[in-house]
Scaffold this motif. Structure first.
Motif, PDB file in Angstrom:
ATOM      1  N   GLU A 189       0.856  -1.179   0.000  1.00  0.00           N
ATOM      2  CA  GLU A 189       0.000   0.000   0.000  1.00  0.00           C
ATOM      3  C   GLU A 189       0.892   1.229   0.000  1.00  0.00           C
ATOM      4  N   LYS A 190       0.271   2.414  -0.241  1.00  0.00           N
ATOM      5  CA  LYS A 190       1.016   3.667  -0.269  1.00  0.00           C
ATOM      6  C   LYS A 190       0.648   4.560   0.909  1.00  0.00           C
ATOM      7  N   SER A 191       1.610   5.390   1.306  1.00  0.00           N
ATOM      8  CA  SER A 191       1.378   6.432   2.292  1.00  0.00           C
ATOM      9  C   SER A 191       2.365   7.564   2.026  1.00  0.00           C
ATOM     10  N   GLY A 192       1.848   8.795   1.915  1.00  0.00           N
ATOM     11  CA  GLY A 192       2.726   9.924   1.650  1.00  0.00           C
ATOM     12  C   GLY A 192       3.491   9.793   0.358  1.00  0.00           C
ATOM     13  N   ASP A 193       2.957   9.032  -0.593  1.00  0.00           N
ATOM     14  CA  ASP A 193       3.535   8.723  -1.908  1.00  0.00           C
ATOM     15  C   ASP A 193       4.652   7.692  -1.837  1.00  0.00           C
ATOM     16  N   ALA A 194       4.919   7.134  -0.655  1.00  0.00           N
ATOM     17  CA  ALA A 194       5.871   6.030  -0.532  1.00  0.00           C
ATOM     18  C   ALA A 194       5.115   4.708  -0.637  1.00  0.00           C
ATOM     19  N   LYS A 195       5.730   3.730  -1.233  1.00  0.00           N
ATOM     20  CA  LYS A 195       5.124   2.405  -1.346  1.00  0.00           C
ATOM     21  C   LYS A 195       5.709   1.497  -0.268  1.00  0.00           C
ATOM     22  N   PHE A 196       4.836   0.797   0.465  1.00  0.00           N
ATOM     23  CA  PHE A 196       5.244  -0.131   1.509  1.00  0.00           C
ATOM     24  C   PHE A 196       4.918  -1.549   1.039  1.00  0.00           C
ATOM     25  N   VAL A 197       5.944  -2.386   0.894  1.00  0.00           N
ATOM     26  CA  VAL A 197       5.757  -3.774   0.477  1.00  0.00           C
ATOM     27  C   VAL A 197       5.989  -4.672   1.689  1.00  0.00           C
ATOM     28  N   VAL A 198       5.060  -5.598   1.922  1.00  0.00           N
ATOM     29  CA  VAL A 198       5.119  -6.471   3.097  1.00  0.00           C
ATOM     30  C   VAL A 198       5.425  -7.897   2.645  1.00  0.00           C
ATOM     31  N   THR A 199       6.440  -8.493   3.260  1.00  0.00           N
ATOM     32  CA  THR A 199       6.773  -9.881   2.974  1.00  0.00           C
ATOM     33  C   THR A 199       6.972 -10.638   4.286  1.00  0.00           C
ATOM     34  N   VAL A 200       6.728 -11.951   4.244  1.00  0.00           N
ATOM     35  CA  VAL A 200       6.839 -12.796   5.433  1.00  0.00           C
ATOM     36  C   VAL A 200       7.815 -13.922   5.139  1.00  0.00           C
ATOM     37  N   LEU A 201       8.851 -14.037   5.981  1.00  0.00           N
ATOM     38  CA  LEU A 201       9.821 -15.125   5.873  1.00  0.00           C
ATOM     39  C   LEU A 201       9.480 -16.195   6.898  1.00  0.00           C
ATOM     40  N   ARG A 249      17.796  -6.149   2.085  1.00  0.00           N
ATOM     41  CA  ARG A 249      18.448  -4.854   2.081  1.00  0.00           C
ATOM     42  C   ARG A 249      17.859  -3.994   3.203  1.00  0.00           C
ATOM     43  N   TYR A 250      17.783  -2.677   3.035  1.00  0.00           N
ATOM     44  CA  TYR A 250      17.299  -1.847   4.133  1.00  0.00           C
ATOM     45  C   TYR A 250      15.787  -2.008   4.250  1.00  0.00           C
ATOM     46  N   HIS A 251      15.321  -2.360   5.462  1.00  0.00           N
ATOM     47  CA  HIS A 251      13.890  -2.586   5.684  1.00  0.00           C
ATOM     48  C   HIS A 251      13.587  -2.421   7.170  1.00  0.00           C
ATOM     49  N   TYR A 252      12.334  -2.678   7.540  1.00  0.00           N
ATOM     50  CA  TYR A 252      11.893  -2.604   8.932  1.00  0.00           C
ATOM     51  C   TYR A 252      11.150  -3.904   9.234  1.00  0.00           C
ATOM     52  N   GLY A 253      11.454  -4.541  10.372  1.00  0.00           N
ATOM     53  CA  GLY A 253      10.844  -5.837  10.598  1.00  0.00           C
ATOM     54  C   GLY A 253      10.723  -6.239  12.048  1.00  0.00           C
ATOM     55  N   THR A 254      10.044  -7.361  12.260  1.00  0.00           N
ATOM     56  CA  THR A 254       9.868  -7.922  13.594  1.00  0.00           C
ATOM     57  C   THR A 254       9.588  -9.415  13.478  1.00  0.00           C
ATOM     58  N   THR A 255       9.887 -10.149  14.544  1.00  0.00           N
ATOM     59  CA  THR A 255       9.516 -11.561  14.612  1.00  0.00           C
ATOM     60  C   THR A 255       8.111 -11.670  15.194  1.00  0.00           C
ATOM     61  N   VAL A 256       7.338 -12.600  14.653  1.00  0.00           N
ATOM     62  CA  VAL A 256       5.988 -12.874  15.148  1.00  0.00           C
ATOM     63  C   VAL A 256       5.811 -14.388  15.216  1.00  0.00           C
ATOM     64  N   ALA A 257       4.850 -14.803  16.031  1.00  0.00           N
ATOM     65  CA  ALA A 257       4.621 -16.245  16.177  1.00  0.00           C
ATOM     66  C   ALA A 257       4.100 -16.857  14.887  1.00  0.00           C
ATOM     67  N   ASP A 258       3.207 -16.145  14.210  1.00  0.00           N
ATOM     68  CA  ASP A 258       2.608 -16.699  12.999  1.00  0.00           C
ATOM     69  C   ASP A 258       1.951 -15.576  12.208  1.00  0.00           C
ATOM     70  N   VAL A 259       1.787 -15.789  10.914  1.00  0.00           N
ATOM     71  CA  VAL A 259       1.019 -14.911  10.044  1.00  0.00           C
ATOM     72  C   VAL A 259       0.072 -15.782   9.244  1.00  0.00           C
ATOM     73  N   GLN A 260      -1.207 -15.462   9.295  1.00  0.00           N
ATOM     74  CA  GLN A 260      -2.203 -16.257   8.597  1.00  0.00           C
ATOM     75  C   GLN A 260      -2.918 -15.417   7.559  1.00  0.00           C
TER      76      GLN A 260
END
Length: 353
Positions: free
Chosen positions: A237-249, A307-318
């Protein structure tokens, strides 16, 4: 008191008479054209863009550094009370840009805070810490306008400190603290050979961006396309004209978790050029069927693959989980023309995973 200290105090107000040099150069950038009227709150085509010169490349301590320069630029700083414009001053000779990257991966880290010392015949000419900046043709870089003493041979020492952003994988052992010394012959005639391209009047100020320049021998500051990101990309999604891409490892072990946990990564980027957007503060909530599964910060991280990103560990993503990303502070980088109206007011980002 050095020039950077003065700039911090006056908040970008006119510095004429505060620096010890008189105007030595009258470049095309010193006569920068008026800004477009009715600039959008988004990335827009600037009035012009410029090339650069590169006196050399050095290597030390797992890093390479290229010294580059162009015409003196106007730019904008992020301040607590908003955007502050920094005008070109008569004593500004060039815009000096050290490009530092991690040798193994080609990643340009935004957290090594280079310090520059300019000397001539052993005499100090200028000393400053260049700003972290966003530019359409240059991408992310460190830069500032520097004051020289006319044509001649100069020595520039670039020193970098240790990292302040978490590094993972093969980058975890690279602790910075290196210095690079360059000697280059400067002349106003060589400066004026640098390309200067005007944007047509009917295009400047409209949404869009000039392409990243093709910098031979230098890496760029782009983040991966969504298709190239590791893990399972779950949305954007976008915010302030920046695009945020979400991925789960599926395995969070290299990010401080364990192999049973998931790693939720958010990769912001500029539109059009995919330039990384560092120095933000992000937090997030992850909800499933109305219940909060995570509520906390997303840690800025540099990873060889993400590369440069922002992240966190979580128990699960459904499938169907609701992720809300809050921009607690927008990118605290200086901006060149075309970026100064974007990435400022950034409402929450909501992605259904």
């Amino acid at each position: 008191m050095n020039r950077r200290d003065v700039l911090r105090i006056v908040g970008g107000s006119s510095l004429v008479g505060l620096a010890g040099c008189t105007g030595l150069f009258e470049t095309r950038s010193a006569q920068a054209p008026p800004l477009p009227e009715n600039r959008p709150n988004a990335v827009y085509y600037p009035t012009h863009y410029e090339g650069m010169k590169m006196p050399g490349v050095k290597e030390q301590g797992g890093y390479r550094c290229a010294l580059t320069y162009s015409y003196a630029h106007r730019f904008w700083l992020m301040k607590p009370n908003g955007i502050t414009k920094v005008e070109i001053q008569p004593e500004d000779s060039i815009h000096l840009m050290p490009v530092v990257w991690e040798t193994q991966t080609g990643i340009i880290p935004p957290d090594i805070n280079p310090q520059l010392t300019v000397t001539q015949n052993g005499e100090s000419i200028d000393q400053f810490a260049p700003w972290p900046m966003l530019s359409q043709p240059m991408g992310f870089h460190f830069g500032d306008n520097a004051q020289l003493q006319g044509d001649g041979t100069y020595t520039v020492e670039v020193s970098i400190g240790g990292p302040s952003t978490r590094r993972t994988g093969s980058l975890a052992e690279n602790q910075g603290n290196a210095s690079f010394e360059f000697e280059f012959e400067f002349s106003e005639s060589t400066l004026n050979e640098i390309s200067y391209t005007d944007i047509p009047d009917d295009k400047e100020g409209t949404k869009g961006a000039v392409d990243l320049m093709d910098m031979e021998m230098l890496p760029d500051s782009q983040v991966p396309t969504p298709d190239a990101l590791p893990g399972n990309v779950r949305g954007s999604e976008k915010s302030g004209d920046a695009k945020f891409v979400v991925t789960v490892l599926e395995d969070a072990s290299r990010f401080g978790g364990d192999e049973e946990q998931k790693y939720l990564a958010v990769s912001p980027r500029t539109p059009y050029n995919r330039t990384m957007l560092p120095m933000m503060s992000l937090s997030a909530t992850l909800q499933r069927d109305g219940t909060s599964e995570f509520d906390g910060i997303l840690q800025a991280t540099i990873d060889p693959e993400l590369r440069y990103h922002y992240g966190t560990t979580v128990a699960d993503v459904q499938t169907g989980d609701e992720l809300t990303i809050t921009v607690d502070s927008p990118p605290q980088t200086a901006r060149h023309e075309g970026y100064e109206t974007a990435f400022v007011d950034m409402p929450d980002v909501q992605v259904t995973l």
